[in-house]
Design a protein around this motif. Structure first.
Motif, mmCIF file in Angstrom:
data_model
loop_
_atom_site.group_PDB
_atom_site.id
_atom_site.type_symbol
_atom_site.label_atom_id
_atom_site.label_comp_id
_atom_site.label_asym_id
_atom_site.label_seq_id
_atom_site.Cartn_x
_atom_site.Cartn_y
_atom_site.Cartn_z
ATOM 1 N N LEU A 120 -5.844 -1.905 -1.552
ATOM 2 C CA LEU A 120 -4.993 -1.372 -2.615
ATOM 3 C C LEU A 120 -5.810 -0.616 -3.659
ATOM 4 C CD1 LEU A 120 -2.551 -4.379 -3.015
ATOM 5 C CD2 LEU A 120 -1.969 -2.105 -2.174
ATOM 6 N N THR A 121 -7.012 -1.112 -3.923
ATOM 7 C CA THR A 121 -7.888 -0.410 -4.858
ATOM 8 C C THR A 121 -8.307 0.943 -4.282
ATOM 9 O OG1 THR A 121 -8.707 -2.501 -5.780
ATOM 10 C CG2 THR A 121 -10.064 -0.544 -6.130
ATOM 11 N N PHE A 122 -8.671 0.954 -3.009
ATOM 12 C CA PHE A 122 -9.011 2.225 -2.349
ATOM 13 C C PHE A 122 -7.851 3.208 -2.464
ATOM 14 C CE2 PHE A 122 -9.013 5.210 1.089
ATOM 15 C CZ PHE A 122 -10.343 5.547 1.297
ATOM 16 N N ASN A 123 -6.636 2.760 -2.119
ATOM 17 C CA ASN A 123 -5.470 3.642 -2.145
ATOM 18 C C ASN A 123 -5.157 4.141 -3.549
ATOM 19 O OD1 ASN A 123 -5.255 3.199 0.565
ATOM 20 N ND2 ASN A 123 -3.334 2.074 0.485
ATOM 21 N N HIS A 124 -5.362 3.282 -4.545
ATOM 22 C CA HIS A 124 -5.064 3.670 -5.924
ATOM 23 C C HIS A 124 -5.940 4.835 -6.359
ATOM 24 C CE1 HIS A 124 -3.989 3.214 -10.177
ATOM 25 N NE2 HIS A 124 -5.278 3.345 -10.435
ATOM 26 N N PHE A 125 -7.221 4.785 -6.013
ATOM 27 C CA PHE A 125 -8.147 5.815 -6.465
ATOM 28 C C PHE A 125 -8.252 6.986 -5.492
ATOM 29 C CE2 PHE A 125 -9.744 2.115 -8.895
ATOM 30 C CZ PHE A 125 -9.689 2.659 -10.168
ATOM 31 N N SER A 126 -7.781 6.819 -4.264
ATOM 32 C CA SER A 126 -7.839 7.900 -3.269
ATOM 33 C C SER A 126 -6.500 8.010 -2.547
ATOM 34 C CB SER A 126 -8.968 7.632 -2.270
ATOM 35 O OG SER A 126 -10.211 7.530 -2.913
ATOM 36 N N PRO A 127 -5.432 8.317 -3.277
ATOM 37 C CA PRO A 127 -4.097 8.302 -2.656
ATOM 38 C C PRO A 127 -3.865 9.384 -1.630
ATOM 39 C CG PRO A 127 -3.978 9.204 -4.878
ATOM 40 C CD PRO A 127 -5.377 8.673 -4.712
ATOM 41 N N ALA B 102 0.820 -1.214 0.000
ATOM 42 C CA ALA B 102 0.000 0.000 0.000
ATOM 43 C C ALA B 102 0.849 1.257 0.000
ATOM 44 C CB ALA B 102 -0.927 0.005 1.219
ATOM 45 N N ALA B 103 2.060 1.165 0.499
ATOM 46 C CA ALA B 103 2.909 2.344 0.581
ATOM 47 C C ALA B 103 3.154 2.971 -0.779
ATOM 48 C CB ALA B 103 4.242 1.979 1.225
ATOM 49 N N ASN B 104 3.148 2.151 -1.819
ATOM 50 C CA ASN B 104 3.392 2.658 -3.166
ATOM 51 C C ASN B 104 2.132 2.690 -4.018
ATOM 52 O OD1 ASN B 104 6.193 2.931 -2.749
ATOM 53 N ND2 ASN B 104 6.446 0.727 -3.031
ATOM 54 N N SER B 105 0.961 2.589 -3.362
ATOM 55 C CA SER B 105 -0.259 2.383 -4.137
ATOM 56 C C SER B 105 -0.721 3.621 -4.889
ATOM 57 C CB SER B 105 -1.383 1.909 -3.210
ATOM 58 O OG SER B 105 -1.691 2.908 -2.269
ATOM 59 N N ALA B 106 -0.163 4.769 -4.600
ATOM 60 C CA ALA B 106 -0.586 5.973 -5.313
ATOM 61 C C ALA B 106 0.111 6.096 -6.657
ATOM 62 C CB ALA B 106 -0.298 7.206 -4.465
ATOM 63 N N GLU B 107 1.074 5.219 -6.915
ATOM 64 C CA GLU B 107 1.831 5.316 -8.144
ATOM 65 C C GLU B 107 1.603 4.073 -9.000
ATOM 66 O OE1 GLU B 107 5.867 5.799 -7.050
ATOM 67 O OE2 GLU B 107 5.540 7.618 -5.882
ATOM 68 N N GLY B 108 1.703 4.238 -10.301
ATOM 69 C CA GLY B 108 1.676 3.094 -11.198
ATOM 70 C C GLY B 108 0.284 2.609 -11.506
ATOM 71 N N ASP B 109 0.237 1.582 -12.333
ATOM 72 C CA ASP B 109 -1.014 0.997 -12.777
ATOM 73 C C ASP B 109 -1.581 0.087 -11.698
ATOM 74 O OD1 ASP B 109 -2.330 -1.533 -14.365
ATOM 75 O OD2 ASP B 109 -2.756 0.391 -15.313
ATOM 76 N N LEU B 110 -2.925 0.057 -11.584
ATOM 77 C CA LEU B 110 -3.558 -0.795 -10.581
ATOM 78 C C LEU B 110 -3.185 -2.256 -10.791
ATOM 79 C CD1 LEU B 110 -5.494 -0.970 -8.168
ATOM 80 C CD2 LEU B 110 -7.390 -1.099 -9.806
#
Length: 366
Positions: free
Chosen positions: A286-293, A18-26
């Protein structure tokens, strides 16, 4: 005072991912999790406003277990709109209606009790009540759900029989292969998207169905590691070899339809840290973090100590088991007792904090 730090209570593996979940492709985050799972996995994710999506074996038919009760609910409300059934119609519970498994009717209610069709649907969704499900099916018909899903282009989404009544199967071969029901991750996400947009029913009926799903009492899968207060309208399912969950996550970044299906799982235990349940939780977070970083933590004005109970205690116990070496092997039971206190004190000592066994903000951050 504690701040409910959203990442602090997850397991180490999830926390690192999760620490890197704001970056890159889901897909860069979810695919390795699915590949590593010891069992079959299907995943579908779609942002319901932007259309951004991810899929992993999303068109492969999989068993649903009780997740199939979501389409059953939708069919019941469709029939109510068509005046084929009445949601206020009273149903009498008979002894022969009772079946085992999840729910409250079989264990807690006597034959002769009356409840409305609407209440039976509520029990079917919120408590995954098997007896209530069969009462609903008596009103709408066993084949009706599959027939309606097929008309909607969801050919793999089928209820096969009443719960614990294989002799009622209208799809005997699929019952043998999949059990109670079958679907694909992509079909389930499509169905959730239509429910969200109001395509399936009137505004009031759509709101009622989403309200049922929002109160689903299974907190062990998709919703387990989401930030406290996150609204999720979902339905889960679980049998020995298959665990699944699907729903709409209402995140700061927008509504997300998500479905995780697993089958032929090597881990068939009913422990809190079952591998398939963990997978669902990781995909959800991880999905939450990707869309709401950039989502900000909510504030929880409580401090955990001996005598505390509940979901936060479960998350604390799960995390202590992961981060302490050797693991204290705490029971993840949500009861803050002497063993949990001792593990907290170990953590505090390791982090050079005051080892008082009380979990305040500094301990959460540690």
């Amino acid at each position: 005072m504690i701040k409910n730090v959203r990442n602090a209570l997850c397991g180490m593996t999830l926390a690192m991912l999760a620490a890197n979940s704001a970056e890159g492709d889901l897909g860069d985050k979810l695919t390795p999790l699915a590949d590593a799972h010891r069992g079959q996995v299907a995943i579908a994710v779609k942002h319901l406003e932007t259309g951004e999506s991810f899929s992993y074996r999303a068109d492969v038919p999989m068993p649903t277990a009780s997740l199939i009760k979501l389409p059953v609910m939708i069919e019941a409300y469709r029939q109510a709109a068509a005046n084929d059934v009445n949601l206020d119609q009273m149903i009498v519970l008979r002894e022969e209606d009772k079946v085992p498994g999840s729910g409250i009717l079989t264990t807690h209610f006597s034959p002769g009790v009356q409840l409305s069709l609407r209440d039976a649907i509520r029990l079917m969704v919120v408590y995954s009540d098997n007896t209530a499900t069969n009462l609903v099916l008596d009103q709408i018909g066993i084949r009706a759900t599959a027939d309606q899903m097929a008309r909607m282009g969801l050919a793999n989404t089928k209820l096969h029989a009443k719960v614990f009544r294989r002799d009622t199967s209208v799809f005997p071969e699929r019952s043998l292969q999949f059990g109670l029901g079958s679907t694909t991750a992509s079909e389930m996400v499509r169905l959730l998207g239509q429910l969200h947009s109001g395509e399936l029913a009137s505004e009031s009926a759509s709101a009622a169905m989403l309200e049922h799903l929002t109160h689903c009492d299974d907190r062990s899968k998709l919703v387990r590691d989401l930030p406290p207060g996150t609204r999720v309208a979902h339905k889960s399912g679980a049998v020995a070899k298959a665990r699944c969950d699907a729903g709409i996550m209402y995140t700061p970044g927008g509504p997300i339809a998500i479905c995780v299906l697993t089958a032929e799982n090597e881990d068939m235990s009913w422990r809190a840290d079952n591998q398939a349940s963990d997978l669902c939780a990781q995909v959800g977070r991880l999905t939450f973090n990707h869309f709401s970083p950039t989502a900000k933590p909510a504030v929880d004005e409580t401090m955990l100590q001996i005598g505390a109970t509940g979901r936060l205690v479960e998350q604390l116990q799960r995390t202590l088991n992961k981060v302490l070496d050797p693991s204290p092997n705490l029971s993840v039971d949500g009861d803050f007792g002497a063993q949990t206190e001792a593990a907290v004190m170990r953590l505090q000592a390791d982090r050079k904090l005051t080892a008082n066994g009380r979990v305040d903000e500094s301990t959460w951050l540690a």
